[in-house]
Every structure is written in structure tokens, then in C-alpha cells.
Design a protein around this motif. Structure first.
Motif, PDB file in Angstrom:
ATOM      1  N   GLU A  38       0.829  -1.206   0.000  1.00  0.00           N
ATOM      2  CA  GLU A  38       0.000   0.000   0.000  1.00  0.00           C
ATOM      3  C   GLU A  38       0.865   1.258   0.000  1.00  0.00           C
ATOM      4  OE1 GLU A  38      -3.744   1.925   2.535  1.00  0.00           O
ATOM      5  OE2 GLU A  38      -2.981  -0.094   2.996  1.00  0.00           O
ATOM      6  N   LEU A  39       1.982   1.229   0.799  1.00  0.00           N
ATOM      7  CA  LEU A  39       2.887   2.383   0.793  1.00  0.00           C
ATOM      8  C   LEU A  39       3.572   2.546  -0.555  1.00  0.00           C
ATOM      9  CD1 LEU A  39       4.507   1.974   4.342  1.00  0.00           C
ATOM     10  CD2 LEU A  39       2.968   3.801   3.603  1.00  0.00           C
ATOM     11  N   GLU A  40       3.948   1.418  -1.182  1.00  0.00           N
ATOM     12  CA  GLU A  40       4.570   1.501  -2.510  1.00  0.00           C
ATOM     13  C   GLU A  40       3.590   2.053  -3.532  1.00  0.00           C
ATOM     14  OE1 GLU A  40       7.840  -2.137  -2.181  1.00  0.00           O
ATOM     15  OE2 GLU A  40       5.871  -2.492  -3.108  1.00  0.00           O
ATOM     16  N   SER A  41       2.315   1.701  -3.381  1.00  0.00           N
ATOM     17  CA  SER A  41       1.320   2.236  -4.323  1.00  0.00           C
ATOM     18  C   SER A  41       1.131   3.738  -4.157  1.00  0.00           C
ATOM     19  CB  SER A  41      -0.007   1.508  -4.130  1.00  0.00           C
ATOM     20  OG  SER A  41      -0.547   1.795  -2.845  1.00  0.00           O
ATOM     21  N   MET A  42       1.494   4.239  -2.940  1.00  0.00           N
ATOM     22  CA  MET A  42       1.404   5.676  -2.706  1.00  0.00           C
ATOM     23  C   MET A  42       2.609   6.417  -3.269  1.00  0.00           C
ATOM     24  SD  MET A  42       0.001   5.810   1.233  1.00  0.00           S
ATOM     25  CE  MET A  42      -1.528   5.057   1.707  1.00  0.00           C
ATOM     26  N   GLY A  43       3.616   5.681  -3.749  1.00  0.00           N
ATOM     27  CA  GLY A  43       4.770   6.318  -4.348  1.00  0.00           C
ATOM     28  C   GLY A  43       6.015   6.303  -3.486  1.00  0.00           C
ATOM     29  N   PHE A  44       5.965   5.663  -2.286  1.00  0.00           N
ATOM     30  CA  PHE A  44       7.150   5.605  -1.442  1.00  0.00           C
ATOM     31  C   PHE A  44       8.073   4.500  -1.935  1.00  0.00           C
ATOM     32  CE2 PHE A  44       3.927   7.363   1.510  1.00  0.00           C
ATOM     33  CZ  PHE A  44       4.569   8.535   1.857  1.00  0.00           C
ATOM     34  N   PRO A  45       9.405   4.762  -1.968  1.00  0.00           N
ATOM     35  CA  PRO A  45      10.342   3.709  -2.352  1.00  0.00           C
ATOM     36  C   PRO A  45      10.246   2.526  -1.401  1.00  0.00           C
ATOM     37  CG  PRO A  45      11.421   5.850  -2.312  1.00  0.00           C
ATOM     38  CD  PRO A  45      10.083   6.035  -1.697  1.00  0.00           C
ATOM     39  N   THR A  46      10.643   1.321  -1.892  1.00  0.00           N
ATOM     40  CA  THR A  46      10.550   0.099  -1.084  1.00  0.00           C
ATOM     41  C   THR A  46      11.397   0.207   0.179  1.00  0.00           C
ATOM     42  OG1 THR A  46      10.176  -1.205  -3.081  1.00  0.00           O
ATOM     43  CG2 THR A  46      10.874  -2.396  -1.086  1.00  0.00           C
TER      44      THR A  46
ATOM     45  N   ALA B  75      10.208   2.550   7.308  1.00  0.00           N
ATOM     46  CA  ALA B  75       9.133   3.178   8.073  1.00  0.00           C
ATOM     47  C   ALA B  75       8.278   2.141   8.804  1.00  0.00           C
ATOM     48  CB  ALA B  75       8.267   4.025   7.157  1.00  0.00           C
ATOM     49  N   LEU B  76       7.926   1.033   8.129  1.00  0.00           N
ATOM     50  CA  LEU B  76       7.116  -0.003   8.776  1.00  0.00           C
ATOM     51  C   LEU B  76       7.876  -0.676   9.916  1.00  0.00           C
ATOM     52  CD1 LEU B  76       5.420  -1.615   5.655  1.00  0.00           C
ATOM     53  CD2 LEU B  76       4.284  -0.359   7.477  1.00  0.00           C
ATOM     54  N   HIS B  77       9.181  -0.920   9.677  1.00  0.00           N
ATOM     55  CA  HIS B  77       9.968  -1.613  10.712  1.00  0.00           C
ATOM     56  C   HIS B  77      10.088  -0.767  11.979  1.00  0.00           C
ATOM     57  CE1 HIS B  77      13.122  -3.825  12.709  1.00  0.00           C
ATOM     58  NE2 HIS B  77      13.924  -2.759  12.656  1.00  0.00           N
ATOM     59  N   PHE B  78      10.465   0.505  11.833  1.00  0.00           N
ATOM     60  CA  PHE B  78      10.710   1.330  13.008  1.00  0.00           C
ATOM     61  C   PHE B  78       9.423   1.882  13.636  1.00  0.00           C
ATOM     62  CE2 PHE B  78      14.955   1.680  10.972  1.00  0.00           C
ATOM     63  CZ  PHE B  78      15.684   1.132  12.000  1.00  0.00           C
ATOM     64  N   SER B  79       8.290   1.791  12.933  1.00  0.00           N
ATOM     65  CA  SER B  79       7.011   2.180  13.540  1.00  0.00           C
ATOM     66  C   SER B  79       6.308   0.985  14.153  1.00  0.00           C
ATOM     67  CB  SER B  79       6.101   2.850  12.495  1.00  0.00           C
ATOM     68  OG  SER B  79       5.750   1.915  11.487  1.00  0.00           O
ATOM     69  N   GLY B  80       6.928  -0.188  14.065  1.00  0.00           N
ATOM     70  CA  GLY B  80       6.385  -1.365  14.729  1.00  0.00           C
ATOM     71  C   GLY B  80       5.358  -2.125  13.935  1.00  0.00           C
ATOM     72  N   ASN B  81       5.247  -1.878  12.600  1.00  0.00           N
ATOM     73  CA  ASN B  81       4.264  -2.579  11.770  1.00  0.00           C
ATOM     74  C   ASN B  81       2.852  -2.413  12.310  1.00  0.00           C
ATOM     75  OD1 ASN B  81       5.761  -3.872   9.602  1.00  0.00           O
ATOM     76  ND2 ASN B  81       6.723  -5.103  11.204  1.00  0.00           N
ATOM     77  N   SER B  82       2.598  -1.237  12.920  1.00  0.00           N
ATOM     78  CA  SER B  82       1.314  -1.056  13.579  1.00  0.00           C
ATOM     79  C   SER B  82       0.204  -0.655  12.617  1.00  0.00           C
ATOM     80  CB  SER B  82       1.450  -0.008  14.692  1.00  0.00           C
ATOM     81  OG  SER B  82       1.908   1.224  14.147  1.00  0.00           O
ATOM     82  N   SER B  83       0.508   0.357  11.774  1.00  0.00           N
ATOM     83  CA  SER B  83      -0.531   0.852  10.853  1.00  0.00           C
ATOM     84  C   SER B  83       0.117   1.691   9.759  1.00  0.00           C
ATOM     85  CB  SER B  83      -1.570   1.679  11.612  1.00  0.00           C
ATOM     86  OG  SER B  83      -0.943   2.824  12.168  1.00  0.00           O
ATOM     87  N   ILE B  84      -0.668   1.945   8.690  1.00  0.00           N
ATOM     88  CA  ILE B  84      -0.194   2.807   7.594  1.00  0.00           C
ATOM     89  C   ILE B  84       0.032   4.219   8.118  1.00  0.00           C
ATOM     90  CG2 ILE B  84      -0.844   3.846   5.379  1.00  0.00           C
ATOM     91  CD1 ILE B  84      -0.046   0.968   5.121  1.00  0.00           C
ATOM     92  N   GLU B  85      -0.869   4.689   9.000  1.00  0.00           N
ATOM     93  CA  GLU B  85      -0.730   6.041   9.526  1.00  0.00           C
ATOM     94  C   GLU B  85       0.557   6.177  10.330  1.00  0.00           C
ATOM     95  OE1 GLU B  85      -3.308   4.172   9.751  1.00  0.00           O
ATOM     96  OE2 GLU B  85      -4.921   5.180   8.670  1.00  0.00           O
ATOM     97  N   GLY B  86       0.876   5.161  11.131  1.00  0.00           N
ATOM     98  CA  GLY B  86       2.099   5.215  11.917  1.00  0.00           C
ATOM     99  C   GLY B  86       3.328   5.255  11.028  1.00  0.00           C
TER     100      GLY B  86
END
Length: 420
Positions: free
Chosen positions: A127-135, A141-152
Motif C-alpha cells: 500500500e505504501l509503494e502504491s502511494m509512491g514511497f520507495p521500497t 518506516a514499517l519496521h521502526f514504527s512497529g508494523n502497527s498501521s499505515i498512519e504510523g
């Protein structure tokens, strides 16, 4: 820096509203995988008893137990950002290691430790890649935010977009990745784990109670020993006091005898002086009386008088109870009362008849050696199977009763009666 509104345990899914709750949860369950969450912990307040409930399950249980069904949602009022600066330090160390480009870190044994890309939630990564963020940025971002949510993850990117390694793939030790991939506990496993913790707490409480009981038993034994020792000391002191009292009485008795002896000597010297005889030489040895050859006399032996027999009874009573002066004096006074009543009213039969089984008579006279014998000398006789002492009217001898009264008065008034 300000974090999310809650923490979520990655091992069991528990929703926690503060770092302190997370620490307590870690101590109880040994879980260490916590992540920040933008979702606030549910806070439903019962309008009847004001009990807070943090989940719908707690609401259902409370309603079932109490019947209260009205709740007010105050989740947003109680929600506040969590400070995670202290908790973020281990992650900063990983970032520093990644910035240094260390693909492998030396372990404690000196060998290199394999570094791998951490696993993140694939659906959120897509979903983040579809928003244009690099892999790499999305993975970091997902790792250091704890895989909690897209908003996090998006918030984390917004806060770290100026980091020089924002587009570098994060690396973590292989063991950390394995722990991150460890499956969460099922509800049954969580129930078993909670039961195990309760059992452990129960055993610990029982051990503590046993220890306290042992301490209390030791204290009881110590107090018992102290009481026994105090009682022994008190008995020793009482024994010493009685011995000292007995010794003082003997000393007093000895002084009384010496005083009587001196008085007799003085009287003797006074009689010699009145007779015109010279004073007796104390140094002169008194000639010993020659042995008298025992001869059988053909003359009849004069029997002892009633006064002498009465005196012997009273002396025997005093000597057999020499340590009980109060009891002896009471016996003498009781005998004097019996004799005096008969002497004053010889026609009254009630004064001339005594029931031997009477408890008062037994206590005062009957149980003392010589008491009944004294009354028999006064003329009393045993009747009806030794149940009564009775003095017949025709055998009342006032002179004998007067002698008995005189002997009793002398025994009561003379403190040395029966002693010398």
C-alpha cells in the motif's frame, strides 16, 4: 518526542495505554515485542458504578456480573501521546549500526553476526509503494514504527524524511528477525500462560505464608521459654523468701528462749539473795546426779489429771500443725466456744450435741489431731455409729469445763505454748 496514543504487544496483541503498563506486562509475561499504535485504548465508563472497561469483552463481563448496561465512551478524553524516547534507544542503536554500513556485527564470541532485512507487513508495504514511497523507505518506516498501521508508518516518514539513510534498506541481526517472526500466542496459549503465572504467584504466596508461619512459631517458642524462665526465677525468689522468713522465725524463737532462760536465772538469783544464800558460781560444775537404780514400786502410779491430759491434747495439736498458726488458733477458739456454750447453758441440748460429719466442724476441729480427744476429756461421747459427739446432761461437770476453758485461754494467750 511525542509518540502514538498506545502500545501494542506483538507477542499476544495486548493493548496498553502507557510505558509503565508495557513494563508490567513484560515482567509478567516475558514479552518484549512492543510497538507504538495510533489507536487509543478504549475507555468505557459505567454510568452506574463508574467502573472503567477497556474492551467490549470487559463491558460484557461487567454487565453479566452486575446487570449494569449503560456506559459512556471517554476514550478520546483520556487519550494522550506516549513518550517513547527511553524505549526508542535500542532502535537508535540499530539505526547507527545501519548508518555505519555494518552488514555483519561481531558477536560476544568474536564471530561476525549475520545481518538481514527485517520482515514487515507485506500488505501495508504494498500500500505504501502504491502511494509512491520507495521500497527501502517504506520498509524502514514499517519496521521502526512497529508494523502497527499505515498512519504510523507515514508519520514516521514525515518525522525522519531528512535522515541521510532514509532510502537505505534497514538491516537487523538474523536472531532479531527470527524473534520478530515468532508467531503470537493463541487465546488458548494465552489462557495457559496466564494460568501458569497465577499458579506461580500462588506458590510464591504459599511459600511466603509458610515462612511467616515458621517465624511466628519461632517467636512463640521464644516467648514460651522466656515465660518459663521468668516463672522459674519467681519460684526461686519465693523459695528464698520463705527460707529467709523461716530463718527469721527460728532466730526470733531462739531469742525468746534465751530471754526466758535469762529471766529464770534472774528469778533464781533473786530468790537466793532473799534467802541470804551466796550467788551461784557459774563456773562451778554441777555434780552429776548418781545413777538411780530402777526399782519396781509396789505403789500404784498416780494417773494424769484431766488438766494435764487436756494440755497434752492441745500441745499435740499445736506441734502437728506448727506451721499453720492461724488454723491452730482457730481450732483453740472453736473448742473454747463449744466448752463455753455448754458451761453457760448446760440445759440446752443443741450446745451438747455436735455432728461429726459437719464440714465446718471437720475443717476447724475434726481433721486436727487431738481436737476430738479434747472434747471427749470434757465429757463428750460418740453416739449413733460415731456420727455425733454428745454430752449427757447428767455428766456435765462445770469444774471440768472451767479447767478446759482455762487451758484453752492459756494456749491462746501464750505465744510459746507447745514450742518449749
Amino acid at each position: 518526542m511525542a509518540g502514538g496514543l498506545s502500545l501494542r504487544c506483538g507477542d499476544c496483541g495486548a493493548h496498553l495505554k502507557s510505558v509503565e503498563e508495557a513494563q508490567e506486562h513484560a515482567e509478567l509475561t516475558s514479552h518484549a515485542n512492543f510497538s507504538e499504535s495510533a489507536e487509543a485504548v478504549l475507555n468505557l465508563i459505567c454510568t452506574t458504578c463508574s467502573k472503567p472497561c477497556r474492551s467490549q469483552t470487559e463491558v460484557d463481563l461487567h454487565t453479566k456480573r452486575t446487570g449494569h448496561a449503560d456506559f459512556v465512551d471517554k476514550t478520546l478524553e483520556a487519550a494522550k501521546p506516549i513518550e517513547l524516547e527511553a524505549a526508542a534507544k535500542p532502535k537508535d542503536d540499530v539505526v547507527v549500526a545501519a548508518e555505519e554500513g555494518a552488514a555483519a556485527a561481531p558477536s560476544e564470541g568474536g564471530q561476525s553476526e549475520e545481518m538481514v532485512v527485517p520482515e514487515v507487513n507485506k500488505s501495508m508495504l504494498e500500500e505504501l509503494e502504491s502511494m509512491g514511497f520507495p521500497t527501502a523507505r517504506a520498509t524502514r518506516a514499517l519496521h521502526f514504527s512497529g508494523n502497527s498501521s499505515i498512519e504510523g508508518a507515514i508519520n514516521w516518514i514525515a518525522e525522519h524524511e531528512d535522515d541521510p539513510d532514509i532510502d537505505e534498506m534497514p538491516l537487523v541481526p538474523a536472531e532479531t528477525k527470527a524473534e520478530a517472526n515468532k508467531p503470537s500466542l493463541t487465546p488458548e496459549e494465552m489462557k495457559l500462560k496466564a494460568q501458569e503465572l497465577r499458579e506461580r504467584a500462588r506458590k510464591k504466596k504459599e511459600e511466603e505464608e509458610k515462612r511467616m508461619e515458621r517465624e511466628r512459631e519461632k517467636e512463640r517458642i521464644r516467648i514460651g521459654k522466656e515465660l518459663l524462665e521468668a516463672k522459674r526465677i519467681e519460684e526461686d525468689n519465693e523459695r528464698k523468701r520463705l527460707l529467709a522468713l523461716r530463718k527469721a522465725e527460728k532466730e526470733e524463737e531462739k531469742r525468746a528462749r534465751e530471754k526466758i532462760r535469762q529471766k529464770l536465772e534472774e528469778d533464781k538469783a533473786e530468790r537466793r539473795r532473799k534467802l541470804g544464800l551466796p550467788p551461784e558460781d557459774p563456773g562451778a560444775a554441777k555434780p552429776s546426779a548418781p545413777p538411780v537404780e530402777e526399782k519396781k514400786s509396789s505403789l500404784p502410779i498416780k494417773p494424769a489429771t484431766k488438766a494435764e491430759r487436756m494440755r497434752d491434747c492441745l500441745r499435740s495439736l499445736k506441734q502437728h500443725h506448727k506451721d499453720e498458726d492461724a488454723k491452730v488458733k482457730r481450732a483453740f477458739q472453736t473448742l473454747l466456744t463449744y466448752v463455753g456454750n455448754v458451761a453457760r447453758s448446760p440445759d440446752e441440748e443443741k450446745f451438747r450435741k455436735i455432728r461429726l460429719t459437719n464440714p465446718s466442724f471437720q475443717e476447724r476441729v475434726g481433721n486436727l489431731r487431738g481436737g476430738i480427744e479434747f472434747l471427749e476429756i470434757c465429757g463428750f461421747e460418740k453416739l449413733e455409729g460415731d456420727e455425733f459427739l454428745f454430752l449427757p446432761r447428767d455428766k456435765v461437770d462445770i469444774s471440768v469445763l472451767n479447767i478446759a476453758g482455762s487451758e484453752l485461754n492459756s494456749a491462746i494467750a501464750n505465744p510459746f505454748f507447745g514450742v518449749l
